[in-house]
Write a protein that holds these residues in place. Structure first.
Motif, mmCIF file in Angstrom:
data_model
loop_
_atom_site.group_PDB
_atom_site.id
_atom_site.type_symbol
_atom_site.label_atom_id
_atom_site.label_comp_id
_atom_site.label_asym_id
_atom_site.label_seq_id
_atom_site.Cartn_x
_atom_site.Cartn_y
_atom_site.Cartn_z
ATOM 1 N N ALA A 1 67.318 1.945 12.298
ATOM 2 C CA ALA A 1 68.543 1.627 13.046
ATOM 3 C C ALA A 1 68.224 1.299 14.498
ATOM 4 O O ALA A 1 68.794 0.361 15.078
ATOM 5 N N ALA A 2 67.304 2.053 15.097
ATOM 6 C CA ALA A 2 66.943 1.815 16.496
ATOM 7 C C ALA A 2 66.232 0.478 16.673
ATOM 8 O O ALA A 2 66.486 -0.259 17.630
ATOM 9 N N ILE A 3 65.346 0.149 15.741
ATOM 10 C CA ILE A 3 64.627 -1.130 15.821
ATOM 11 C C ILE A 3 65.613 -2.303 15.758
ATOM 12 O O ILE A 3 65.430 -3.326 16.428
ATOM 13 N N GLY A 4 66.677 -2.145 14.976
ATOM 14 C CA GLY A 4 67.663 -3.218 14.836
ATOM 15 C C GLY A 4 68.436 -3.517 16.095
ATOM 16 O O GLY A 4 69.076 -4.576 16.200
ATOM 17 N N GLY B 1 77.404 -2.846 13.512
ATOM 18 C CA GLY B 1 77.853 -2.298 12.231
ATOM 19 C C GLY B 1 76.698 -1.770 11.405
ATOM 20 O O GLY B 1 76.795 -0.716 10.762
ATOM 21 N N ARG B 2 75.589 -2.501 11.421
ATOM 22 C CA ARG B 2 74.389 -2.076 10.687
ATOM 23 C C ARG B 2 73.883 -0.741 11.209
ATOM 24 O O ARG B 2 73.535 0.166 10.441
ATOM 25 N N SER B 3 73.816 -0.614 12.531
ATOM 26 C CA SER B 3 73.302 0.620 13.122
ATOM 27 C C SER B 3 74.193 1.811 12.791
ATOM 28 O O SER B 3 73.700 2.896 12.448
ATOM 29 N N CYS B 4 75.514 1.614 12.885
ATOM 30 C CA CYS B 4 76.435 2.704 12.564
ATOM 31 C C CYS B 4 76.301 3.112 11.098
ATOM 32 O O CYS B 4 76.322 4.315 10.763
ATOM 33 N N ALA B 5 76.156 2.112 10.202
ATOM 34 C CA ALA B 5 76.023 2.411 8.773
ATOM 35 C C ALA B 5 74.734 3.174 8.501
ATOM 36 O O ALA B 5 74.704 4.136 7.717
ATOM 37 N N LEU B 6 73.625 2.783 9.151
ATOM 38 C CA LEU B 6 72.350 3.454 8.929
ATOM 39 C C LEU B 6 72.372 4.890 9.439
ATOM 40 O O LEU B 6 71.780 5.788 8.821
ATOM 41 N N VAL B 7 73.047 5.097 10.553
ATOM 42 C CA VAL B 7 73.162 6.469 11.067
ATOM 43 C C VAL B 7 73.932 7.343 10.073
ATOM 44 O O VAL B 7 73.541 8.485 9.786
ATOM 45 N N ALA B 8 75.023 6.785 9.530
ATOM 46 C CA ALA B 8 75.794 7.538 8.541
ATOM 47 C C ALA B 8 74.964 7.821 7.293
ATOM 48 O O ALA B 8 75.000 8.935 6.739
ATOM 49 N N ILE B 9 74.169 6.836 6.829
ATOM 50 C CA ILE B 9 73.320 7.026 5.645
ATOM 51 C C ILE B 9 72.243 8.068 5.923
ATOM 52 O O ILE B 9 71.888 8.887 5.060
#
Length: 442
Positions: free
Chosen positions: A64-67, A32-40
């Motif tokens: 996002a990638a590091i996460g 969820g974090r990665s998807c949110a960061l990509v959208a941001i």
């Protein structure tokens, strides 16, 4: 099962359930974090001016990638540590955005004015994400990192300012002009507001950790319930259908009880003589083949095979599971059993059954010592069913049923033959007995 063993079982089940919940929650948080960061990142790419939009979007995509790295550490000894590192990294990244990311791609805007934007809300998003991992320690750690990060970003900005204007510079009763002069100053930094934000983040962290703790208690309770279901299924043995054990748990009928029931006692005729001619593995194979098929028949008719005694089985109808038409169910099960042995071999051998059926009051419950329990039925009705099974040898019949069973299941006993009143060993009064044919009603 002793109390200590039951406690250990519950604790082990709870630990495993919590570990799975934490792992699945963390996986969900990372995705969820990665998807949110990509959208941001795409949002900043569209809103900000070039080239700052590219820099900011690129930094967010790298974050996002590091996460995603901790997902590769699942089921390793570094898994738990990776969770703490990831959320510390996220809090540090949010703090870096406060301290270094410019407010505008145009003229140089004082970094202290970053607090007039909504960037501090990133801390709450990170804190909310940590809740998914169902770890109070992780939530507290994330909140602590957020508070430290906010304090660090504020301190860094303060160190870069030649002059600081804060709410403390307002007079005792400020006018509108006084307030605007302070708040709209390019040197404004609301230090008391930053302190309040830190306190609020701390309070939200405590509340979130408490909520996660309560959620973990729910997981523990569910795991304990599942462990108890497993224990009950072990008490009833492998031949009790899982759905039967589940109904027993839901109905709460494992406590000692007394009720009217119908007992079916089935025994293999001439088993002693047959077993003398077979090797022990062949005997066990034959019994397992028969008991497996017989148990399926009893299950289909709504009964429960309570016990196996050598070459005999005891089945109960209306105990422990309720069944209003239990005499008829037992009669039908007896017909099916007789039909089964009349047309089938078991491990290469033909067998003949003798069956006794009686209806009346029975007592039921779990009995045994600390190391082992079993579910059993006892009472005059159980003894009568066993006596009727033995009487088949004298009458040269396959199945004898008691008078109460015949009366209650008359529509299922149309071809039953009255054998008269019989004096049964252990009973003062004679028993009305009926002989049942082996024709199946399926």
């Amino acid at each position: 099962m002793p109390n200590l063993t039951r406690l250990d079982l519950h604790q082990t089940s709870a630990s495993a359930a919590l570990a799975d919940a934490e792992r699945n929650g963390f996986w969900l948080a990372v995705i969820g974090r990665s998807c949110a960061l990509v959208a941001i990142a795409f949002f900043y790419l569209a809103i900000y001016g070039y080239p700052n939009n590219v820099y900011v979007a690129g930094a967010i995509l790298v974050t996002a990638a590091i996460g995603l790295i901790p997902l590769r550490l699942v089921n390793s000894r570094y898994e738990r540590m990776a969770r703490f590192v990831l959320f510390a990294f996220d809090a540090a990244a949010a703090s870096a955005i406060l301290a270094f990311a410019p407010l505008s791609s145009g003229d140089n805007v004082p970094q202290n004015l970053v607090f007039l934007s909504s960037r501090t809300e990133y801390y709450y998003v990170i804190l909310a994400t940590s809740i998914l991992a169902l770890s109070p320690a992780l939530v507290i750690w994330t909140g602590l990192c957020a508070v430290i990060g906010l304090a660090g970003a504020t301190t860094w900005i303060m160190l870069g300012m030649e002059r600081i204007v804060s709410l403390g510079d307002l007079p005792a009763s400020p006018s509108r002009a006084d307030v605007l002069e302070v708040i709209l100053s390019p040197d404004f930094l609301g230090i008391p507001v930053r302190m309040i934000e830190g306190v609020v983040i701390g309070l939200v962290t405590c509340i979130a950790a408490l909520a996660v703790h309560r959620a973990r208690n729910v997981v523990r309770a569910n795991a304990a319930a599942e462990a108890e279901r497993t224990r009950i299924q072990r008490i009833f043995g492998r031949y009790v259908p899982p759905q039967v054990a589940e109904q027993l748990i839901q109905a709460g009928q494992l406590a000692p009880q007394q009720r009217a029931a119908t007992i079916l006692f089935a025994d293999i005729e001439g088993f002693t003589r047959l077993s003398e001619t077979l090797s022990p593995p062949r005997v066990i194979g034959m019994l397992n083949s028969f008991f497996s098929a017989a148990t399926s028949i009893v299950d289909d008719r709504g009964g429960v095979v309570v016990n196996y005694i050598s070459d005999a089985l005891i089945a109960a109808f209306n105990a422990p599971l309720p069944a209003e038409d239990h005499p008829a169910r037992a009669v039908d099960a007896a017909r099916d059993l007789l039909y089964l042995v009349s047309g089938r071999e078991f491990d290469g051998h033909r067998i003949r059954l003798r069956i006794g059926i009686a209806t009346g009051p029975v007592a039921a419950g779990t009995v045994g010592g600390e190391e082992r329990h079993t579910y059993t039925l006892y009472g005059d009705t159980v003894n009568l069913a066993q006596r009727l099974e033995r009487l088949n040898k004298e009458f040269d019949t396959d199945c004898l049923i008691s008078g109460p069973t015949f009366e209650a299941a008359r529509s299922n006993c149309g071809d039953a033959v009255a054998m008269g009143s019989v004096q049964v060993r252990g009973r003062e009064s004679a028993v009305e007995v009926f002989a049942l044919s082996g024709q199946s009603r399926r």
